[in-house]
Write a protein that holds these residues in place. Structure first.
Motif, PDB file in Angstrom:
ATOM      1  N   TYR A 427      -8.589 -10.614  -1.145  1.00 36.08           N
ATOM      2  CA  TYR A 427      -9.036 -11.248   0.093  1.00 36.08           C
ATOM      3  C   TYR A 427     -10.206 -10.462   0.650  1.00 36.08           C
ATOM      4  O   TYR A 427     -10.274  -9.229   0.518  1.00 36.08           O
ATOM      5  CB  TYR A 427      -7.913 -11.315   1.134  1.00 36.08           C
ATOM      6  N   LEU A 458      -5.755  -4.782   8.757  1.00 41.56           N
ATOM      7  CA  LEU A 458      -6.030  -4.606   7.334  1.00 41.56           C
ATOM      8  C   LEU A 458      -4.774  -4.212   6.566  1.00 41.56           C
ATOM      9  O   LEU A 458      -4.556  -4.667   5.437  1.00 41.56           O
ATOM     10  CB  LEU A 458      -7.129  -3.552   7.158  1.00 41.56           C
ATOM     11  N   ARG A 462      -3.354  -6.213   3.301  1.00 39.13           N
ATOM     12  CA  ARG A 462      -3.280  -5.581   1.973  1.00 39.13           C
ATOM     13  C   ARG A 462      -1.847  -5.407   1.485  1.00 39.13           C
ATOM     14  O   ARG A 462      -1.594  -5.350   0.278  1.00 39.13           O
ATOM     15  CB  ARG A 462      -4.022  -4.246   1.956  1.00 39.13           C
ATOM     16  N   LEU A 474      -7.854  -5.726  -1.117  1.00 46.56           N
ATOM     17  CA  LEU A 474      -8.530  -6.052   0.133  1.00 46.56           C
ATOM     18  C   LEU A 474      -9.965  -5.539   0.146  1.00 46.56           C
ATOM     19  O   LEU A 474     -10.223  -4.358  -0.112  1.00 46.56           O
ATOM     20  CB  LEU A 474      -7.762  -5.454   1.315  1.00 46.56           C
TER      21      LEU A 474
END
Length: 631
Positions: A427, A458, A462, A474
């Motif tokens: 992503y 984040l 992840r 990520l």
């Protein structure tokens, strides 16, 4: 003692301090090198009264001083009651000096906001001296540089919280120990060489807490030694997470080690130019099959831009459902299946900073509000006007879109969670890692809180929603030191450029200084930073994987350029050997920086930018030799 020169001394340093104008001389006793800090200026401290009126003041404009020196002559404390500040200089060990700024009995009538101290050291105007500036990848600002900044302090947030300077065979590294409310500024007027210094930013309008920076001096303190000092600092802080450790927590990173990034386009509706471009998902799937069959490349991460309802830079945070012209949800699921069948990572481009005026969730309650009470209405991308979200809203929308699915009336249906529906194991989150404040009365954020909530966002992604799902590789746009434990890869940081003044409205820039890999000297073995487009030589020099663009709007993808493929496969082989290695050394082989060499624990890469030639030694037979990057 206010008008008496003060002196601190160790067996390596002699420090003379004028407590009135704050001029400081630091002498390295081993080589007699003298570092002269600029005395007080008219821009030392920004004072604000209780009516909000602001005034820049010089420290010399505050008449009263309370000064103490320790009995062992290793520290000085200077209280400036009128400025509501206490300044201290302390020798921490034989070659390290600490400078601290602390709030002092703030008045009901006024208080300090910004403090620009310690000031810059005056650098000689010659080609043998430089300032190391960790903006983007990193720059050396030589003393004979004549170009001036448009803004007297430079103009961007630093990638790492340190800087340094070098002259007469010795140098220093300055490391900020309170980096959240920090701006690494650059002094560069018409009469002096460029020199960096500390700008302590206010925390919600006040200094609020003590700020600290340490300067370590040394006869061999060049830009490489500076970077290694900061690397040691980060390791000792517990924030140093290596790529090998990240691989152990997510084995999907295997597809990036010795691999590449494949950037694909989907759609973009440009509201400014009244255009619409798209590439069907099934076409992209066909192109990716062609790419693998032609190249034989087995390790890759697919990065899909513009897959949302109106395409790239549109309608965030309401990106779902997938663009119908490209094939909608069914088409994106089929593309995901194709990518997984090819055994590549499947990643989507997404954005939770910009909040577009035409999105259903556009609501002032989510906006990041500036201190003046207004939102950031500074962007006008393809989707038109947008404002910046507060990061509290970013967290809410990331969880909603990726892992929960909206549960309200939403485009007449409720889209399912993105990650589970489209099987994303990679992503990309655009625009993250900027350190900003929010003054919204319902969700104020300091910069420290901003950094913490970004790390939470984040970490949530992840770890696949904090461990509820599979881990995700990520990627973000801007790598920064504080965010590094939570990301796996990011865009290459690139060089520092400044705007050239033009009258036709075009975007013209020029490079500032000489680019050197300050970031990689600290963090190469912690994160993957592929350079996009034609930065092939930098990918070699910095030990990064390459980047392929799989088709463009209006163009068909039929074949990969044979020369490009040969060169980029060589880069991939190099990355496989150096991904987990520290960049142990770097050299500028000429003053202009057009020939450079980097070393990764015995593997050496020499890059000649003018000749577009790279030479590798010390590695396996698969990577050693000379490579032309002229394609």
């Amino acid at each position: 003692m206010a008008n008496t020169m003060l002196q601190l001394k160790t067996n390596e340093l002699l420090i003379d301090i004028n407590p009135q104008n704050l001029a400081i001389n630091i002498t390295e006793l081993s080589n007699k090198n003298i570092w002269t800090m600029r005395e007080a200026t008219d821009l030392d401290v920004l004072m604000q009264d209780n009516h909000g009126k602001e005034e820049w003041r010089s420290f010399t404009s505050f008449q009263s001083r309370e000064t103490w020196i320790s009995p062992d002559k290793t520290s000085v404390l200077i209280n400036i009651p009128e400025a509501c500040l206490a300044l201290s200089v302390k020798i921490k060990n034989s070659n390290t000096v600490s400078f601290e700024v602390s709030p002092l009995n703030e008045s009901d009538e006024f208080h300090p906001r910004d403090v620009l101290w310690p000031r810059h050291f005056i650098m000689p105007k010659n080609s043998d001296s430089y300032v190391a500036w960790p903006l983007n990848q990193g720059e050396l600002m030589y003393g004979n540089k004549t170009t001036r900044f448009h803004h007297p302090e430079g103009y961007s947030e630093q990638a790492m919280s340190w800087f340094g300077a070098y002259k007469n065979g010795s140098g220093f590294v300055a490391i900020a120990h309170t980096p959240d409310d920090l701006y690494l500024a650059m002094w560069h007027d018409n009469n002096t060489a460029a020199s960096a210094f500390i700008h302590w930013l206010p925390c919600h309008g006040h200094q609020r807490y003590s700020r600290k920076v340490t300067y370590q001096f040394g006869s061999k303190m060049d830009y490489k030694a500076m970077a290694k000092s900061y690397r040691k600092h980060i390791q000792e802080s517990g924030q140093f997470v290596t790529l090998k450790e990240k691989y152990e927590r997510n084995k999907n990173l295997e597809k990036l080690i010795g691999g590449c990034v494949l950037q694909c386009r989907a759609a973009m509706r440009n509201f400014r130019e009244f255009t619409f471009d798209h590439i069907p998902f099934e076409t992209t799937a066909k192109w990716l099959k062609t790419f693998k069959s032609q190249t034989g490349i087995t390790n890759a991460s697919v990065h899909l831009d513009g897959w949302g309802l109106h395409g790239y830079d549109n309608m965030h945070p309401d990106i779902s459902p997938p663009n119908r012209t490209c094939g909608g949800s069914a088409g994106l699921k089929e593309l995901s299946k194709t990518v997984h069948d090819l055994d590549y990572l499947f990643g989507l481009h997404d954005q939770y900073i910009d909040n577009y005026a035409h999105s259903p969730s556009h609501d002032p309650k989510d906006f990041k509000i500036k201190e003046n009470g207004y939102p950031d209405k500074i962007n006008n991308w393809a989707g038109g006007l947008c404002v910046h979200n507060c990061y509290t809203a970013s967290l809410k929308y990331v969880k909603r879109n990726l892992f929960q699915g909206p549960k309200e009336l939403y485009f007449r249906h409720n889209p399912p969670p993105i990650v589970s529906e489209y099987k994303t194991n990679a992503y990309y989150l655009d625009c993250f890692s900027r350190t900003v404040e929010c003054f919204h009365p319902d969700h104020p954020l300091t910069r420290t809180q901003n950094r913490e909530i970004q790390k939470e966002i984040l970490r949530t992604v992840r770890t696949g929603n904090n461990g509820e799902g599979e881990p995700i590789a990520l990627q973000i746009e801007h790598a920064r030191d504080f965010i590094l434990p939570e990301i796996d890869f990011a865009y290459g940081l690139g060089s520092v450029v400044e705007d050239v003044e033009v009258t036709d409205g075009s975007d013209v820039t020029e490079t500032i200084g000489v680019s050197v890999p300050l970031w990689h000297l600290v963090f190469h073995d912690c994160c993957i930073l592929p350079h996009t487009d034609n930065d092939t030589i930098l990918n070699f020099l910095y030990g990064n994987p390459p980047w392929f663009r799989i088709g463009e709007w209006g163009d068909d993808f039929t074949t990969v350029n044979e020369k490009e493929l040969t060169v980029k496969k060589r880069i991939m082989s190099l990355h496989k050997e150096v991904a987990f290695l520290e960049m142990t050394n770097h050299e500028l082989l000429n003053h202009e920086g057009s020939i450079q060499r980097s070393d990764f624990e015995g593997i050496s890469i020499t890059a000649d930018f003018k000749r577009k030639l790279v030479t590798i030694t010390g590695g396996s037979s698969e990577i050693n030799g000379e490579i032309s990057c002229d394609f």
